[in-house]
Enzyme design. Sequence first.
Site, PDB file in Angstrom:
ATOM      1  N   HIS A  34       0.881  -1.186   0.000  1.00  0.00           N
ATOM      2  CA  HIS A  34       0.000   0.000   0.000  1.00  0.00           C
ATOM      3  C   HIS A  34       0.911   1.226   0.000  1.00  0.00           C
ATOM      4  O   HIS A  34       1.659   1.429  -0.943  1.00  0.00           O
ATOM      5  CB  HIS A  34      -0.916  -0.102   1.229  1.00  0.00           C
ATOM      6  N   HIS A  75      -1.952  -2.044 -10.062  1.00  0.00           N
ATOM      7  CA  HIS A  75      -2.965  -1.500  -9.157  1.00  0.00           C
ATOM      8  C   HIS A  75      -4.180  -2.413  -9.170  1.00  0.00           C
ATOM      9  O   HIS A  75      -4.526  -2.967 -10.212  1.00  0.00           O
ATOM     10  CB  HIS A  75      -3.364  -0.079  -9.590  1.00  0.00           C
ATOM     11  N   ASP A 109       2.763   5.653  -6.572  1.00  0.00           N
ATOM     12  CA  ASP A 109       3.995   5.569  -5.786  1.00  0.00           C
ATOM     13  C   ASP A 109       5.266   5.624  -6.624  1.00  0.00           C
ATOM     14  O   ASP A 109       6.353   5.734  -6.074  1.00  0.00           O
ATOM     15  CB  ASP A 109       3.998   4.277  -4.963  1.00  0.00           C
TER      16      ASP A 109
HETATM   17  N1  ACO Z   1       5.482  -6.278 -10.172  1.00  0.00           N
HETATM   18  C1  ACO Z   1       5.508  -7.480 -10.751  1.00  0.00           C
HETATM   19  N2  ACO Z   1       4.392  -8.194 -10.987  1.00  0.00           N
HETATM   20  C2  ACO Z   1       3.226  -7.662 -10.615  1.00  0.00           C
HETATM   21  C3  ACO Z   1       3.143  -6.415  -9.995  1.00  0.00           C
HETATM   22  C4  ACO Z   1       4.340  -5.722  -9.787  1.00  0.00           C
HETATM   23  N3  ACO Z   1       4.324  -4.508  -9.229  1.00  0.00           N
HETATM   24  N4  ACO Z   1       1.845  -6.128  -9.744  1.00  0.00           N
HETATM   25  C5  ACO Z   1       1.143  -7.161 -10.164  1.00  0.00           C
HETATM   26  N5  ACO Z   1       1.969  -8.091 -10.681  1.00  0.00           N
HETATM   27  C6  ACO Z   1       1.609  -9.360 -11.279  1.00  0.00           C
HETATM   28  C7  ACO Z   1       1.437 -10.422 -10.206  1.00  0.00           C
HETATM   29  O1  ACO Z   1       2.637 -11.094  -9.906  1.00  0.00           O
HETATM   30  C8  ACO Z   1       0.437 -11.309 -10.857  1.00  0.00           C
HETATM   31  O2  ACO Z   1       1.108 -12.085 -11.843  1.00  0.00           O
HETATM   32  P1  ACO Z   1       0.829 -13.658 -11.979  1.00  0.00           P
HETATM   33  O3  ACO Z   1      -0.637 -13.715 -12.296  1.00  0.00           O
HETATM   34  O4  ACO Z   1       1.756 -14.050 -13.043  1.00  0.00           O
HETATM   35  O5  ACO Z   1       1.142 -14.208 -10.605  1.00  0.00           O
HETATM   36  C9  ACO Z   1      -0.476 -10.336 -11.598  1.00  0.00           C
HETATM   37  O6  ACO Z   1       0.324  -9.208 -11.885  1.00  0.00           O
HETATM   38  C10 ACO Z   1      -1.692  -9.910 -10.805  1.00  0.00           C
HETATM   39  O7  ACO Z   1      -1.256  -9.480  -9.528  1.00  0.00           O
HETATM   40  P2  ACO Z   1      -2.184  -9.375  -8.255  1.00  0.00           P
HETATM   41  O8  ACO Z   1      -1.339  -9.346  -7.026  1.00  0.00           O
HETATM   42  O9  ACO Z   1      -3.277 -10.384  -8.330  1.00  0.00           O
HETATM   43  O10 ACO Z   1      -2.863  -7.994  -8.489  1.00  0.00           O
HETATM   44  P3  ACO Z   1      -3.466  -7.122  -7.344  1.00  0.00           P
HETATM   45  O11 ACO Z   1      -4.638  -6.458  -7.927  1.00  0.00           O
HETATM   46  O12 ACO Z   1      -3.711  -7.836  -6.082  1.00  0.00           O
HETATM   47  O13 ACO Z   1      -2.238  -6.154  -7.109  1.00  0.00           O
HETATM   48  C11 ACO Z   1      -0.933  -4.531  -6.117  1.00  0.00           C
HETATM   49  C12 ACO Z   1      -2.276  -4.850  -6.768  1.00  0.00           C
HETATM   50  C13 ACO Z   1      -0.887  -5.175  -4.730  1.00  0.00           C
HETATM   51  C14 ACO Z   1      -0.850  -3.019  -5.963  1.00  0.00           C
HETATM   52  C15 ACO Z   1       0.211  -5.065  -6.999  1.00  0.00           C
HETATM   53  O14 ACO Z   1       0.137  -4.512  -8.281  1.00  0.00           O
HETATM   54  C16 ACO Z   1       1.578  -4.816  -6.374  1.00  0.00           C
HETATM   55  O15 ACO Z   1       2.012  -5.592  -5.537  1.00  0.00           O
HETATM   56  N6  ACO Z   1       2.264  -3.705  -6.795  1.00  0.00           N
HETATM   57  C17 ACO Z   1       3.518  -3.359  -6.205  1.00  0.00           C
HETATM   58  C18 ACO Z   1       3.291  -2.610  -4.896  1.00  0.00           C
HETATM   59  C19 ACO Z   1       2.824  -1.195  -5.135  1.00  0.00           C
HETATM   60  O16 ACO Z   1       3.313  -0.494  -5.983  1.00  0.00           O
HETATM   61  N7  ACO Z   1       1.830  -0.792  -4.319  1.00  0.00           N
HETATM   62  C20 ACO Z   1       1.255   0.535  -4.387  1.00  0.00           C
HETATM   63  C21 ACO Z   1      -0.139   0.466  -4.907  1.00  0.00           C
HETATM   64  S1  ACO Z   1      -0.868   2.063  -5.025  1.00  0.00           S
HETATM   65  C22 ACO Z   1      -1.188   2.466  -3.428  1.00  0.00           C
HETATM   66  O17 ACO Z   1      -1.502   1.666  -2.591  1.00  0.00           O
HETATM   67  C23 ACO Z   1      -1.059   3.819  -3.058  1.00  0.00           C
END
Ligand code: ACO
Length: 376
Positions: free
Chosen positions: A222, A261, A312
């Site tokens: 987050h 996201h 971010d």
């Molecule tokens: N880097 C690499 N792979 C990613 C990323 C990432 N940043 N984000 C998503 N993916 C991939 C996952 O590994 C997954 O791949 P797979 O299906 O091959 O396993 C796929 O994309 C879907 O990911 P989920 O985790 O199901 O997507 P979710 O909707 O839960 O994720 C999240 C949202 C948690 C923000 C995710 O994109 C993430 O972890 N990002 C990095 C952390 C980040 O930047 N957080 C800030 C968010 S904005 C905020 O809160 C202010």
Amino acid sequence: MAGSGNVQRGLEDVIALESQICFIDGKQGRLIYRGYDIRDLAARSTFEEVAYLLWYGHLPSPAELTELRARLATLRRVPEALGETIDRMPKTAHPMDVLRTAVSALGISEPEEAGPGASAIGGAQRLTALIPAILGRFHRRRTGGKPLSPRPELSHAAYLVEALVGRAPTELEARAIDVALILHADHELNASAFAARVTASTLSDLYSAVTSAVGTLKGPLHGGANERVMELLDEIRTVDRVEEVVRAKLARRERVMGFGHRVYKVEDPRATILRDWSRRVGEEKRDLHYFDLLRRLEEVVHREKGLYPNVDLYSGAVYSLLGIPHDLFTPIFAASRIAGWTAHVLEEYQDLRLIRPTARYVGPVDLVYGSPAVRG
Ligand code: ACO
């Protein structure tokens, strides 16, 4: 197995409540606060005006805005007991832990303004006004400085920068932070706003709700992501190494912070605006190092994973250029999101329903007490 229906892991796509505060169009990449597009607010508004909008549901008249500014300015001084509490915290503590503890401590001395039905808006404004001073007090102490007296004539953004870096910002720096505060002020039912609403929905007080929210924002999935983005940039160091570092990360199935996201399926509109500010501040400082790294990072991550930047990705680069240490990035997020959290708590108090979902039980039910499993 007890409990029927589908399990929505992470409550994904579950509509948990109705709200008039914030709308995200994840397909179009639009973000709306109380009817106003974030792009217009970032171009023409101020954080104080946006906070008013979130709390009261409409933009302030000039007189209402002047009154809010004056009120926030009078609330900037850290109460003595709270100051002593902050001064007792270890200098090695993470500022988010300090902030969480300080908000909780403040709830002991200011409980009358915080309950449902009471003037919780007073608590919202007190917390908004105080967060920069709380962070500044801790940060200056750990770096050997004396607490600064907050200057009432400064805008909220300029006061925040001065509290953190100990000098008045340039006009461009203050506006960059003002825009960052506007962009982070709310984001619908994100994890920390939800945590605040869950706490408020039990008829608990505003300070308890915000304490829950700060703890939730801290996590790297987050608000903690911006700090991790800068760690990644420090690891990458030069543009020619972006490809190699990212590929290695993805091969280890690690996440690249600042990308992806839950709601946006296109570029987060806040990232678009912050990208521009990161360039502008970089140009003023004659230092586009981070900007160039981030542009290349975007190219590689999009090509490799099809992911877009989130809010971010660029915020940390802006804060770093102002001389703000990495571990204060998520606290800056909190200094803005306090407006949204408290707007959500106020809304929850207006339309209160205990938030209490249900779990599908997948453990055993027929164990006999005294059996080996119980005696363990
Ligand atoms: N880097 C690499 N792979 C990613 C990323 C990432 N940043 N984000 C998503 N993916 C991939 C996952 O590994 C997954 O791949 P797979 O299906 O091959 O396993 C796929 O994309 C879907 O990911 P989920 O985790 O199901 O997507 P979710 O909707 O839960 O994720 C999240 C949202 C948690 C923000 C995710 O994109 C993430 O972890 N990002 C990095 C952390 C980040 O930047 N957080 C800030 C968010 S904005 C905020 O809160 C202010």
